[in-house]
Design an enzyme around this catalytic site. Sequence first.
Site, PDB file in Angstrom:
ATOM      1  N   CYS A 130       0.794  -1.228   0.000  1.00 35.69           N
ATOM      2  CA  CYS A 130       0.000   0.000   0.000  1.00 35.69           C
ATOM      3  C   CYS A 130       0.831   1.285   0.000  1.00 35.69           C
ATOM      4  CB  CYS A 130      -0.985  -0.031   1.161  1.00 35.69           C
ATOM      5  SG  CYS A 130      -2.081  -1.460   1.094  1.00 35.69           S
ATOM      6  N   LYS A 195      -8.734  -0.812  10.546  1.00 34.53           N
ATOM      7  CA  LYS A 195      -8.767  -1.804   9.469  1.00 34.53           C
ATOM      8  C   LYS A 195      -7.842  -2.942   9.865  1.00 34.53           C
ATOM      9  CE  LYS A 195      -7.695  -2.390   4.570  1.00 34.53           C
ATOM     10  NZ  LYS A 195      -7.403  -1.699   3.305  1.00 34.53           N
ATOM     11  N   ARG A 217       0.257  -7.747   4.941  1.00 37.33           N
ATOM     12  CA  ARG A 217      -0.018  -6.359   5.326  1.00 37.33           C
ATOM     13  C   ARG A 217      -0.018  -6.161   6.840  1.00 37.33           C
ATOM     14  NH1 ARG A 217      -1.256  -5.116   0.195  1.00 37.33           N
ATOM     15  NH2 ARG A 217      -3.219  -5.730  -0.801  1.00 37.33           N
ATOM     16  N   LYS A 248     -13.349  -2.138   9.636  1.00 38.59           N
ATOM     17  CA  LYS A 248     -13.319  -3.066   8.510  1.00 38.59           C
ATOM     18  C   LYS A 248     -12.449  -4.263   8.843  1.00 38.59           C
ATOM     19  CE  LYS A 248     -11.539  -3.350   3.880  1.00 38.59           C
ATOM     20  NZ  LYS A 248     -10.623  -2.770   2.968  1.00 38.59           N
TER      21      LYS A 248
HETATM   22  C1  PBG Z   1      -7.226  -1.291  -0.318  1.00 38.26           C
HETATM   23  C2  PBG Z   1      -8.489  -1.956   0.091  1.00 38.26           C
HETATM   24  C3  PBG Z   1      -8.756  -3.319   0.344  1.00 38.26           C
HETATM   25  C4  PBG Z   1     -10.131  -3.419   0.547  1.00 38.26           C
HETATM   26  C5  PBG Z   1     -10.650  -2.146   0.451  1.00 38.26           C
HETATM   27  N1  PBG Z   1      -9.625  -1.249   0.185  1.00 38.26           N
HETATM   28  C6  PBG Z   1      -7.890  -4.502   0.304  1.00 38.26           C
HETATM   29  C7  PBG Z   1      -6.779  -4.711   1.216  1.00 38.26           C
HETATM   30  O1  PBG Z   1      -6.533  -3.979   2.156  1.00 38.26           O
HETATM   31  O2  PBG Z   1      -6.089  -5.687   0.961  1.00 38.26           O
HETATM   32  C8  PBG Z   1     -10.881  -4.686   0.800  1.00 38.26           C
HETATM   33  C9  PBG Z   1     -12.323  -4.668   0.446  1.00 38.26           C
HETATM   34  C10 PBG Z   1     -12.985  -5.984   0.404  1.00 38.26           C
HETATM   35  O3  PBG Z   1     -12.418  -7.041   0.732  1.00 38.26           O
HETATM   36  O4  PBG Z   1     -14.153  -5.992   0.002  1.00 38.26           O
HETATM   37  N2  PBG Z   1      -6.276  -1.133   0.635  1.00 38.26           N
END
Ligand code: PBG
Length: 327
Positions: A130, A195, A217, A248
Site C-alpha cells: 500500500c 482496518k 499487510r 473493517k
Molecule cells: C485497499 C483496500 C482493500 C479493501 C478495500 N480497500 C484490500 C486490502 O486492504 O487488501 C478490501 C475490500 C474488500 O475485501 O471488500 N487497501
Amino acid sequence: MSFPLHRPRRLRRNQTIRSMVRETTLQVESLIAPLFVVPGEKVKREIGSMPGQYQLSVDTAVAKASQLCELGVKSVILFAIPESKDEVGSSAWNPKGIIPQAIKAMKRDLPELQVITDLCFCEYTSHGHCGVMKDGVLQNDETLGNLVRQALVHADAGADMIAPSGMLDGMVRSLRHGLDEGGFKDLPIMSYAAKFASAFYGPFREAVQSAPEYGDRKSYQMDPGNLEEAMREVALDIEEGADIIMVKPALSFLDVVREVKSRFNMPTAVYNVSGEYAMIKAAAQKGWIDEQRVMLEVLTSMKRAGADIIITYFAEAFADLRQKGLA
Ligand code: PBG
C-alpha cells in the site's frame, strides 16, 4: 420483570406488532456500493469469487451507478484496476487515470450521485503493497506525500468524499492539510480508521489484482485480536480531522463497531467486505442458506452494532428488495 406478569411473546404475536417494536431498521440511504473500474469500453467482466459483481469500464460503471441511483443507492465508492503499475504506484495520481475519468463521467451524468474514492496504492504498485517499499518495509512518511497527490487529483476531478484505506500513521492529518491548502476545505474524509489484517479481503484482491507479491499487510493493518488498539486508532483519526470513521471488516468485528459507536459517537461506517459477501453467495449457490434472509440479517446486525453507514456489495440487491416491498 418476571413471569407470569411479563410475557415478552405478547409483542411477537403478529407481523404488525413485530414491525411496530422493531428497534433496528435498514435504509437504502445508509448504503454505499463499491464499484471496480477498469480501462476500456463496454467492459462488464464478472469477478469469479464475487458473483454479481463486475469489473466495469467507465461507460458501464456510469450505467451501473445510474441504476443504483434509481434504486435509491446514491453513494458509490470507486476502486481502480489501472492501466499500468510501478514501484510507487504513480498512476494513482495521474489526472487522466481511470478514477478521475470515472469521477468526471459520473458527476457529469448523475449529479445526485455521491462519488467516494478509496485512497490507497495497493492497486497501483507492482508489488501490491500500500505504498513506497524499502527493504520489504512500507515507508510511512514517504507514502503520505503521494497520498495527498492522489487525493488532490480525485478532488480536482470532482470527488465528493475521499476514503484513505492504507492504515498509514498520520494519513488523515496529511490529507486534511493537503486538501485544505489545495482549496478543498469542505471535502469530507471517511477514514478506514480500524482496518484489520484480514483473510476476508481475498476475493477483493482477486477483483483488483492487488495481492501482495511478497510478505503480508500485518505491519500496517491491525491484529484482529486488538480492541483497545482499535480505539486508539479511531481516537487518532478523529483528532486528525476524520469526518467519518470506519471499521473493517464488519462481521467478525461487530464488537469493535459497538465500542467505537459507544465511545466516540461519531458517524460510523463499516465495510461488509468481499469475503463476507462471497461466503453468503457460495453457500446460497449450494442451496445451503436462504440468501435474501441471510443478507438482511447480516446487514441488520451491522446497523444494530452501531454502524450508520454500510459499504456493501449487497447494496443493489437490498435496494431492489426494498423497492419491491420485500424488505
Ligand atoms: C485497499 C483496500 C482493500 C479493501 C478495500 N480497500 C484490500 C486490502 O486492504 O487488501 C478490501 C475490500 C474488500 O475485501 O471488500 N487497501
